[in-house]
Scaffold this active site. Structure first.
Site, PDB file in Angstrom:
ATOM      1  N   SER A   1       0.630  -1.108  -0.114  1.00  0.00           N
ATOM      2  CA  SER A   1      -0.021  -0.351   0.062  1.00  0.00           C
ATOM      3  C   SER A   1       1.159   1.253   0.093  1.00  0.00           C
ATOM      4  CB  SER A   1      -0.627  -0.411   1.054  1.00  0.00           C
ATOM      5  OG  SER A   1      -1.427  -1.209   0.994  1.00  0.00           O
TER       6      SER A   1
ATOM      7  N   LYS B   1      -9.004  -5.736  11.521  1.00  0.00           N
ATOM      8  CA  LYS B   1      -9.611  -4.963  10.735  1.00  0.00           C
ATOM      9  C   LYS B   1     -10.781  -5.302  11.940  1.00  0.00           C
ATOM     10  CE  LYS B   1      -8.430  -6.463   6.359  1.00  0.00           C
ATOM     11  NZ  LYS B   1      -8.474  -6.638   5.195  1.00  0.00           N
TER      12      LYS B   1
ATOM     13  N   ASN C   1     -11.489  -1.993   6.659  1.00  0.00           N
ATOM     14  CA  ASN C   1      -9.864  -1.642   6.133  1.00  0.00           C
ATOM     15  C   ASN C   1      -9.699   0.087   5.943  1.00  0.00           C
ATOM     16  OD1 ASN C   1     -12.145  -1.295   3.703  1.00  0.00           O
ATOM     17  ND2 ASN C   1      -9.981  -2.091   2.744  1.00  0.00           N
TER      18      ASN C   1
ATOM     19  N   ASP D   1     -12.404  -3.221   0.670  1.00  0.00           N
ATOM     20  CA  ASP D   1     -12.481  -4.911   0.361  1.00  0.00           C
ATOM     21  C   ASP D   1     -13.713  -4.700  -0.542  1.00  0.00           C
ATOM     22  OD1 ASP D   1      -9.951  -5.166   0.558  1.00  0.00           O
ATOM     23  OD2 ASP D   1     -10.316  -5.589   3.356  1.00  0.00           O
TER      24      ASP D   1
HETATM   25  P1  NAP Z   1      -7.834 -15.108   6.642  1.00  0.00           P
HETATM   26  O1  NAP Z   1      -8.314 -13.810   7.479  1.00  0.00           O
HETATM   27  O2  NAP Z   1      -6.248 -15.467   7.552  1.00  0.00           O
HETATM   28  O3  NAP Z   1      -8.823 -16.335   6.295  1.00  0.00           O
HETATM   29  C1  NAP Z   1      -7.586 -17.252   5.004  1.00  0.00           C
HETATM   30  C2  NAP Z   1      -8.215 -18.645   4.820  1.00  0.00           C
HETATM   31  O4  NAP Z   1      -7.698 -19.093   4.094  1.00  0.00           O
HETATM   32  C3  NAP Z   1      -9.589 -18.983   6.299  1.00  0.00           C
HETATM   33  O5  NAP Z   1     -11.075 -18.816   4.500  1.00  0.00           O
HETATM   34  C4  NAP Z   1      -9.147 -20.350   5.666  1.00  0.00           C
HETATM   35  O6  NAP Z   1      -9.486 -21.357   6.060  1.00  0.00           O
HETATM   36  C5  NAP Z   1      -8.364 -20.451   4.176  1.00  0.00           C
HETATM   37  N1  NAP Z   1      -6.695 -21.528   4.512  1.00  0.00           N
HETATM   38  C6  NAP Z   1      -6.088 -20.868   4.633  1.00  0.00           C
HETATM   39  N2  NAP Z   1      -4.861 -22.002   4.401  1.00  0.00           N
HETATM   40  C7  NAP Z   1      -5.744 -23.454   3.737  1.00  0.00           C
HETATM   41  C8  NAP Z   1      -5.422 -24.045   3.784  1.00  0.00           C
HETATM   42  N3  NAP Z   1      -4.565 -25.072   3.951  1.00  0.00           N
HETATM   43  N4  NAP Z   1      -6.590 -25.094   2.878  1.00  0.00           N
HETATM   44  C9  NAP Z   1      -8.000 -24.892   2.553  1.00  0.00           C
HETATM   45  N5  NAP Z   1      -8.100 -22.941   3.189  1.00  0.00           N
HETATM   46  C10 NAP Z   1      -7.085 -22.486   3.565  1.00  0.00           C
HETATM   47  O7  NAP Z   1      -7.148 -13.990   4.752  1.00  0.00           O
HETATM   48  P2  NAP Z   1      -7.862 -13.015   4.373  1.00  0.00           P
HETATM   49  O8  NAP Z   1      -7.824 -11.323   4.925  1.00  0.00           O
HETATM   50  O9  NAP Z   1      -9.329 -13.417   3.931  1.00  0.00           O
HETATM   51  O10 NAP Z   1      -6.804 -12.678   3.569  1.00  0.00           O
HETATM   52  C11 NAP Z   1      -7.164 -14.274   2.448  1.00  0.00           C
HETATM   53  C12 NAP Z   1      -6.247 -14.443   0.868  1.00  0.00           C
HETATM   54  O11 NAP Z   1      -6.865 -13.163  -0.162  1.00  0.00           O
HETATM   55  C13 NAP Z   1      -4.734 -13.782   0.906  1.00  0.00           C
HETATM   56  O12 NAP Z   1      -3.993 -14.905   0.167  1.00  0.00           O
HETATM   57  C14 NAP Z   1      -4.706 -12.763   0.622  1.00  0.00           C
HETATM   58  O13 NAP Z   1      -3.565 -12.010   0.184  1.00  0.00           O
HETATM   59  C15 NAP Z   1      -6.292 -12.347  -0.144  1.00  0.00           C
HETATM   60  N6  NAP Z   1      -6.455 -11.102   0.358  1.00  0.00           N
HETATM   61  C16 NAP Z   1      -6.623 -10.235  -1.280  1.00  0.00           C
HETATM   62  C17 NAP Z   1      -7.382  -8.814  -1.097  1.00  0.00           C
HETATM   63  C18 NAP Z   1      -6.842  -8.131  -2.414  1.00  0.00           C
HETATM   64  O14 NAP Z   1      -6.930  -6.506  -2.273  1.00  0.00           O
HETATM   65  N7  NAP Z   1      -6.581  -8.862  -3.645  1.00  0.00           N
HETATM   66  C19 NAP Z   1      -7.588  -8.459  -0.107  1.00  0.00           C
HETATM   67  C20 NAP Z   1      -7.729  -9.301   1.169  1.00  0.00           C
HETATM   68  C21 NAP Z   1      -6.784 -10.570   0.973  1.00  0.00           C
HETATM   69  P3  NAP Z   1      -9.718 -21.831   8.084  1.00  0.00           P
HETATM   70  O15 NAP Z   1     -11.124 -21.142   8.325  1.00  0.00           O
HETATM   71  O16 NAP Z   1     -10.147 -22.943   8.019  1.00  0.00           O
HETATM   72  O17 NAP Z   1      -8.660 -21.303   8.501  1.00  0.00           O
END
Ligand code: NAP
Length: 291
Positions: free
Chosen positions: A24, A73, A94, A109
């Site tokens: 960012s 958040k 956010n 987001d």
């Molecule tokens: P988070 O709150 O930590 O959630 C992670 C998610 O991934 C949960 O549903 C988790 O499942 C799942 N997960 C993790 N490891 C896994 C595995 N081995 N098998 C199956 N499911 C798995 O993270 P978040 O903030 O939501 O972010 C998630 C992803 O989105 C990240 O890669 C982040 O960089 C990306 N993101 C991108 C943007 C963008 O603007 N492009 C914005 C936000 C996030 P459990 O609940 O079972 O742990």
């Protein structure tokens, strides 16, 4: 961002922990510079125990705006004066803007995700959408998709399945919709993906450094799908490479990152953001990090 920081420079930033890998600052400072705005954007590593003080510091130090990332958040909301109705429904913020000491929280987001779909001519209303994950990003995405009247199925890993079911039940109640939830298994994927129009990966599976991982076996992907992977590192992910090979339309996470940043920028400056400059700044940083 001007060449020199002065007594008039307006300060924005991001709080999170960890914060070392955030894109960012590059994105926002490039935008300030391109428009000749006397603003600067700074990352702040804030531990959960210090979050209240950090929120008070936004007022105390007269910062104009703050982005909020993992793990703050949800927790930061209690320290704000006002919450935008969409962020309130999502239960996560956010972006914070400071208007003369009044702190208001937004969730860009969700709007960044929707804007990206619109830019790519994908209209979610009445479409069958399969959302993978039930973490922070999935929560924002599930609300905006339900608000936009998509027919949503949420699949998540077993350990947080009850959370996904709770989310689906709450969304169904709030929006008078019929949202389904289940475990992220190959069998459930197979059932839901065949009928789906849009597949959204909001898990972190496939994110750097685990670039060989994917949440969906390649043989389940098909040409009638749009596949949106919100991961922005790497670009593209294995899921998107395999989706393209199956003839699906693909959307990567860079655009959502840029659009959520652009929405924050506009909230703080009330000026139309230079989206191309912001996108290029993130791309340059990703390429630099690859070397
Ligand atoms: P988070 O709150 O930590 O959630 C992670 C998610 O991934 C949960 O549903 C988790 O499942 C799942 N997960 C993790 N490891 C896994 C595995 N081995 N098998 C199956 N499911 C798995 O993270 P978040 O903030 O939501 O972010 C998630 C992803 O989105 C990240 O890669 C982040 O960089 C990306 N993101 C991108 C943007 C963008 O603007 N492009 C914005 C936000 C996030 P459990 O609940 O079972 O742990």
């Amino acid at each position: 961002m001007k060449e020199l920081i002065s007594g008039q420079t307006i300060i924005c930033g991001i709080i999170g922990d960890p914060i070392e890998h955030t894109m960012s600052p590059a994105m926002h400072n490039a935008a300030f510079k391109a428009l000749g705005l006397d603003y600067v954007y700074i990352p702040f590593k804030v531990k959960s125990l210090e979050l209240k003080k950090a929120a008070e510091g936004i007022r105390g130090l007269n910062f104009r705006g703050m982005n909020v990332t993992i793990p703050h958040k949800v927790a930061v909301m209690q320290f704000l004066d006002r919450i935008d109705p969409l962020a309130e429904k999502i239960g996560a913020v956010n972006t914070i803007v400071n208007d003369g000491g009044i702190l208001t929280g937004y969730n860009t987001d969700a709007t960044g995700f929707l804007q990206t779909l619109h830019d790519r001519n994908v209209e979610p209303a009445e479409k069958k959408v399969l959302l993978l994950g039930a973490g922070g990003a999935a929560r924002a995405i599930s609300h905006i998709l339900t608000r936009e009247k998509a027919q949503l199925t949420i699949l998540n890993r077993k350990q947080e399945l009850s959370w996904a079911e709770d989310l689906a039940a709450r969304l169904s109640r709030n929006y008078k919709a019929d949202i389904k939830a289940g475990e992220l298994t190959n069998e459930n994927l197979k059932k839901a993906i065949n009928a789906a129009d849009l597949l959204v990966n909001a898990t972190s599976l496939g994110m750097s450094p685990d670039v060989d991982e994917t949440p969906v076996p390649a043989d389940l992907l098909h040409a009638n799908l749009t596949v949106f992977d919100i991961i922005y590192n790497p670009l593209p992910t294995r899921l998107l490479r395999e989706a393209a090979a199956a003839g699906a339309k693909t959307i990567d996470g860079l655009e959502m990152l840029v659009r959520q940043g652009a929405a924050s920028f506009e909230i703080w400056t009330k000026i139309k953001p230079p989206v191309d400059v912001m996108r290029q700044a993130v791309l340059s940083l990703l390429q630099k990090n690859e070397k």
